[in-house]
Write a protein that holds these residues in place. Structure first.
Motif, mmCIF file in Angstrom:
data_model
loop_
_atom_site.group_PDB
_atom_site.id
_atom_site.type_symbol
_atom_site.label_atom_id
_atom_site.label_comp_id
_atom_site.label_asym_id
_atom_site.label_seq_id
_atom_site.Cartn_x
_atom_site.Cartn_y
_atom_site.Cartn_z
ATOM 1 N N ARG A 233 0.863 -1.183 0.000
ATOM 2 C CA ARG A 233 0.000 0.000 0.000
ATOM 3 C C ARG A 233 0.892 1.224 0.000
ATOM 4 N NH1 ARG A 233 -1.506 3.487 4.022
ATOM 5 N NH2 ARG A 233 -3.346 4.753 3.537
ATOM 6 N N ARG A 234 0.744 2.061 -1.016
ATOM 7 C CA ARG A 234 1.576 3.254 -1.163
ATOM 8 C C ARG A 234 3.064 2.904 -1.099
ATOM 9 N NH1 ARG A 234 -1.787 7.852 2.342
ATOM 10 N NH2 ARG A 234 -3.676 7.769 1.050
ATOM 11 N N HIS A 235 3.415 1.834 -1.786
ATOM 12 C CA HIS A 235 4.789 1.350 -1.902
ATOM 13 C C HIS A 235 5.347 0.824 -0.585
ATOM 14 C CE1 HIS A 235 4.951 2.995 -5.975
ATOM 15 N NE2 HIS A 235 4.433 4.106 -5.496
ATOM 16 N N GLN A 236 4.497 0.616 0.414
ATOM 17 C CA GLN A 236 4.920 0.039 1.679
ATOM 18 C C GLN A 236 4.407 -1.405 1.767
ATOM 19 O OE1 GLN A 236 6.925 1.683 3.938
ATOM 20 N NE2 GLN A 236 7.002 3.300 2.389
ATOM 21 N N LYS A 237 5.298 -2.326 2.094
ATOM 22 C CA LYS A 237 4.932 -3.741 2.150
ATOM 23 C C LYS A 237 3.958 -4.001 3.304
ATOM 24 C CE LYS A 237 9.541 -4.713 0.429
ATOM 25 N NZ LYS A 237 10.906 -5.137 0.820
ATOM 26 N N VAL A 238 3.038 -4.910 3.063
ATOM 27 C CA VAL A 238 2.010 -5.236 4.041
ATOM 28 C C VAL A 238 2.076 -6.712 4.429
ATOM 29 C CG1 VAL A 238 -0.503 -5.437 4.359
ATOM 30 C CG2 VAL A 238 0.466 -3.389 3.286
ATOM 31 N N LEU A 239 2.281 -7.567 3.440
ATOM 32 C CA LEU A 239 2.368 -9.019 3.651
ATOM 33 C C LEU A 239 3.498 -9.555 2.783
ATOM 34 C CD1 LEU A 239 -0.526 -11.622 3.702
ATOM 35 C CD2 LEU A 239 1.406 -11.939 2.148
ATOM 36 N N GLU A 295 11.065 -8.199 6.881
ATOM 37 C CA GLU A 295 10.468 -9.507 6.607
ATOM 38 C C GLU A 295 11.450 -10.666 6.676
ATOM 39 O OE1 GLU A 295 11.168 -7.266 2.686
ATOM 40 O OE2 GLU A 295 10.487 -6.827 4.720
ATOM 41 N N HIS A 296 12.617 -10.468 7.302
ATOM 42 C CA HIS A 296 13.597 -11.556 7.359
ATOM 43 C C HIS A 296 13.089 -12.835 8.034
ATOM 44 C CE1 HIS A 296 14.339 -9.984 11.452
ATOM 45 N NE2 HIS A 296 14.785 -11.184 11.716
ATOM 46 N N PRO A 297 12.092 -12.766 8.952
ATOM 47 C CA PRO A 297 11.667 -14.012 9.601
ATOM 48 C C PRO A 297 11.106 -15.075 8.664
ATOM 49 C CG PRO A 297 10.982 -12.140 10.923
ATOM 50 C CD PRO A 297 11.481 -11.585 9.624
ATOM 51 N N VAL A 298 10.494 -14.681 7.539
ATOM 52 C CA VAL A 298 9.958 -15.733 6.664
ATOM 53 C C VAL A 298 11.090 -16.535 6.040
ATOM 54 C CG1 VAL A 298 7.744 -14.606 6.195
ATOM 55 C CG2 VAL A 298 9.682 -14.141 4.693
ATOM 56 N N THR A 299 12.205 -15.869 5.754
ATOM 57 C CA THR A 299 13.370 -16.586 5.237
ATOM 58 C C THR A 299 13.951 -17.486 6.313
ATOM 59 O OG1 THR A 299 13.888 -14.869 3.626
ATOM 60 C CG2 THR A 299 15.701 -16.295 4.309
ATOM 61 N N GLU A 300 14.035 -16.975 7.534
ATOM 62 C CA GLU A 300 14.536 -17.801 8.642
ATOM 63 C C GLU A 300 13.682 -19.052 8.826
ATOM 64 O OE1 GLU A 300 16.721 -14.661 11.594
ATOM 65 O OE2 GLU A 300 14.563 -14.946 11.885
ATOM 66 N N ALA A 301 12.372 -18.897 8.657
ATOM 67 C CA ALA A 301 11.462 -20.025 8.859
ATOM 68 C C ALA A 301 11.683 -21.129 7.828
ATOM 69 C CB ALA A 301 10.011 -19.535 8.819
ATOM 70 N N LEU A 383 4.431 0.444 13.046
ATOM 71 C CA LEU A 383 4.571 -1.012 13.144
ATOM 72 C C LEU A 383 4.691 -1.423 14.609
ATOM 73 C CD1 LEU A 383 5.080 -3.753 11.619
ATOM 74 C CD2 LEU A 383 7.527 -3.261 11.903
ATOM 75 N N ILE A 384 3.805 -2.310 15.052
ATOM 76 C CA ILE A 384 3.847 -2.765 16.446
ATOM 77 C C ILE A 384 4.076 -4.268 16.568
ATOM 78 C CG2 ILE A 384 2.435 -0.892 17.371
ATOM 79 C CD1 ILE A 384 0.032 -2.844 17.295
ATOM 80 N N GLY A 385 4.068 -4.982 15.459
ATOM 81 C CA GLY A 385 4.295 -6.416 15.546
ATOM 82 C C GLY A 385 4.294 -7.074 14.191
ATOM 83 N N LYS A 386 4.911 -8.247 14.137
ATOM 84 C CA LYS A 386 4.949 -9.049 12.919
ATOM 85 C C LYS A 386 4.511 -10.466 13.285
ATOM 86 C CE LYS A 386 9.243 -8.643 12.040
ATOM 87 N NZ LYS A 386 10.664 -8.323 11.741
ATOM 88 N N LEU A 387 3.456 -10.913 12.640
ATOM 89 C CA LEU A 387 2.969 -12.274 12.842
ATOM 90 C C LEU A 387 3.509 -13.138 11.712
ATOM 91 C CD1 LEU A 387 1.195 -14.505 14.054
ATOM 92 C CD2 LEU A 387 -0.763 -13.488 12.856
ATOM 93 N N ILE A 388 4.266 -14.160 12.062
ATOM 94 C CA ILE A 388 4.887 -15.037 11.073
ATOM 95 C C ILE A 388 4.385 -16.462 11.287
ATOM 96 C CG2 ILE A 388 7.064 -15.885 10.116
ATOM 97 C CD1 ILE A 388 7.314 -13.001 12.487
ATOM 98 N N VAL A 389 3.935 -17.094 10.215
ATOM 99 C CA VAL A 389 3.470 -18.481 10.299
ATOM 100 C C VAL A 389 4.248 -19.328 9.298
ATOM 101 C CG1 VAL A 389 1.162 -17.891 11.100
ATOM 102 C CG2 VAL A 389 1.610 -18.014 8.644
ATOM 103 N N HIS A 390 4.433 -20.592 9.649
ATOM 104 C CA HIS A 390 5.204 -21.518 8.823
ATOM 105 C C HIS A 390 4.456 -22.843 8.753
ATOM 106 C CE1 HIS A 390 8.880 -24.337 8.345
ATOM 107 N NE2 HIS A 390 8.575 -23.839 7.163
#
Length: 448
Positions: A233-239, A295-301, A383-390
């Motif tokens: 959204r407006r060049h800012q990543k969301v997911l 978004e580095h956690p998705v790569t870590e996962a 930004l107050i949190g990042k929810l990461i699922v694997h």
């Protein structure tokens, strides 16, 4: 190995670094503004130093105060997180002059990749595919008109020092070019103090794909696959998700190898991300981020590595703990960025958290510095949190995302959690069928 490092950041990323350092037996120093005195990263670090008032310019961007905090506490290195000073070459040079190790690449690499024209020229020479466009800055409207005619409309005019969508204007035809050129230069001057712009071919329906790379600074580098960051959204990543739903294993191997070889040739050190627009099976380089990504956690996962731990090791002069052949893609991961914002206008929603409960269970990670009673200050990013699922595959990851969004509780402020609860049910999202324009169109239809 370092005995003590200072974390020049705040919020969830500062807490993320504290956790990695603690597992390594490395002491940490948290710096904070007066507004962040009760922040979780301050509570969790071994030491803390107040470096200024609430304003980021007077605290988290205050180089003299941060260097002084290092000298007072005896910290040998600084981890910059992301944002603030993480890609500031002058800051890194100051640290080098004070014999303080920067946990990241050299000042020169940050400088080269921080200028989009120089970055593009460098990557082209290293064999990385680039978007058709001007070889350098475009000095005047007449040159812009000639270049646009050669590239073919539509074109996009971009600030060389740009970011976050500022100094970026689209010209769909020759009639649009003058206004786009002049507006982009004006915005660039106001935002970055530099009105230089360049021109690129505008891709109509691309995806935003980024490749995670990691180098040891001595000519060895690996890639850790790609992330699809097209939902913006407006060049800012969301997911963000990894791997990209539209990328084949053969494409992943080829573009990953190209990126790893490129950063190895320049002796790049630490984590970096090479970003592309992807359309019709082709990758087009747009920029390189010389830091850890949000978004580095998705790569870590999906690769089972701790990128922050690896950053600290390499900065301390240790070898990378893996080679390319050790890295095996495992399953699928998705991250959503949870902001303290009020829908549908996405206006900031600071305030006190009256109740907070993080989701859990197999394959669920919540990176956040929230706690019951914490007051979100109005001075910084929302930004107050990042929810990461694997999960074992994308369907399982989506199922865990849906479940986790139903479990999370953040009371006292408005958040973007309801947005993700709707998005996860959309047929296009479930099918992985989206481009960088998809979310803006969806928001116009659903949240107007």
């Amino acid at each position: 190995m370092f005995s003590k490092i200072l974390i020049a950041n705040r919020g969830e990323i500062a807490l993320r670094v504290v956790r990695a350092a603690r597992e390594m037996g490395v002491a940490t120093v948290a710096v904070h503004s007066t507004a962040d005195a009760d922040a979780m990263h301050v509570r969790m670090a071994d030491e803390s130093v107040c470096i200024g008032p609430a304003s980021g310019a007077q605290s988290y961007l205050n180089v003299a105060a941060i260097v002084s905090a290092c000298e007072i506490t005896g910290a040998e290195a600084i981890h910059p997180g992301y944002g603030f000073l993480s890609e500031n070459a002058a800051f890194v040079q100051v640290l080098e002059d004070h014999d303080i190790t920067f946990i990241g690449p050299t000042a020169e690499h940050i400088r080269v990749m921080g200028d989009k024209i120089t970055a593009k020229e460098t990557m082209r020479k290293l064999g990385v595919p680039c978007v058709p466009g001007s070889e350098g800055g475009v000095p005047d409207l007449q040159t812009a008109e000639l270049m646009a005619a050669e590239i073919g409309f539509p074109v996009i005019v971009k600030a060389t020092a740009g970011g976050g969508g500022r100094g970026m204007k689209l010209a769909r035809s020759a009639a649009d070019l003058e206004n786009a050129f002049r507006t982009a230069r004006s915005e660039a001057k106001a935002a970055f103090g530099n009105d230089e712009v360049y021109i690129e071919k505008y891709l109509g329906t691309p995806r935003h794909i980024e490749v995670q790379v990691f180098g040891d600074g001595r000519g060895r580098a690996v890639h850790l696959g790609e992330r699809d960051c097209s939902l913006q959204r407006r060049h800012q990543k969301v997911l963000e998700e990894a791997p990209g739903p539209a990328i084949t294993p053969e494409q992943r191997a080829e573009i990953g190898r190209t990126c790893a070889e490129a950063v190895a040739r320049i002796n790049y050190a630490g984590a970096g991300t090479i970003e592309f627009l992807y359309e019709d099976g082709n990758f087009y380089f747009i920029e390189m981020n010389t830091r850890l990504q949000v978004e580095h956690p998705v790569t870590e996962a999906v690769y089972g590595v701790d990128l922050v731990r690896e950053q600290i090791n390499v900065a301390a002069g240790l070898p990378m703990s893996f080679i390319q052949e050790d890295l095996r893609l495992n399953g699928h991961a998705i991250e959503v960025r949870i902001n303290a914002e009020k829908l549908p206008n996405f206006s900031p929603s600071p305030g006190r958290i009256t109740q907070y409960h993080a989701p859990g269970g197999l394959g669920v990670r919540m990176d956040s510095a929230l706690y019951d009673g914490y007051r979100i200050p109005p001075y910084y990013d929302s930004l107050i949190g990042k929810l990461i699922v694997h999960g074992r595959d994308r369907d399982e990851a989506l199922a865990r995302l849906r479940r986790s969004l139903g479990e999370i509780i953040v009371d006292g402020v408005d958040t973007t959690i309801p947005l993700f609860a709707e998005l996860v049910e959309d047929p296009d999202i479930r099918a992985g069928n989206y481009t960088i324009h998809w979310l803006e169109d969806w928001l116009a239809r659903n949240l107007a």
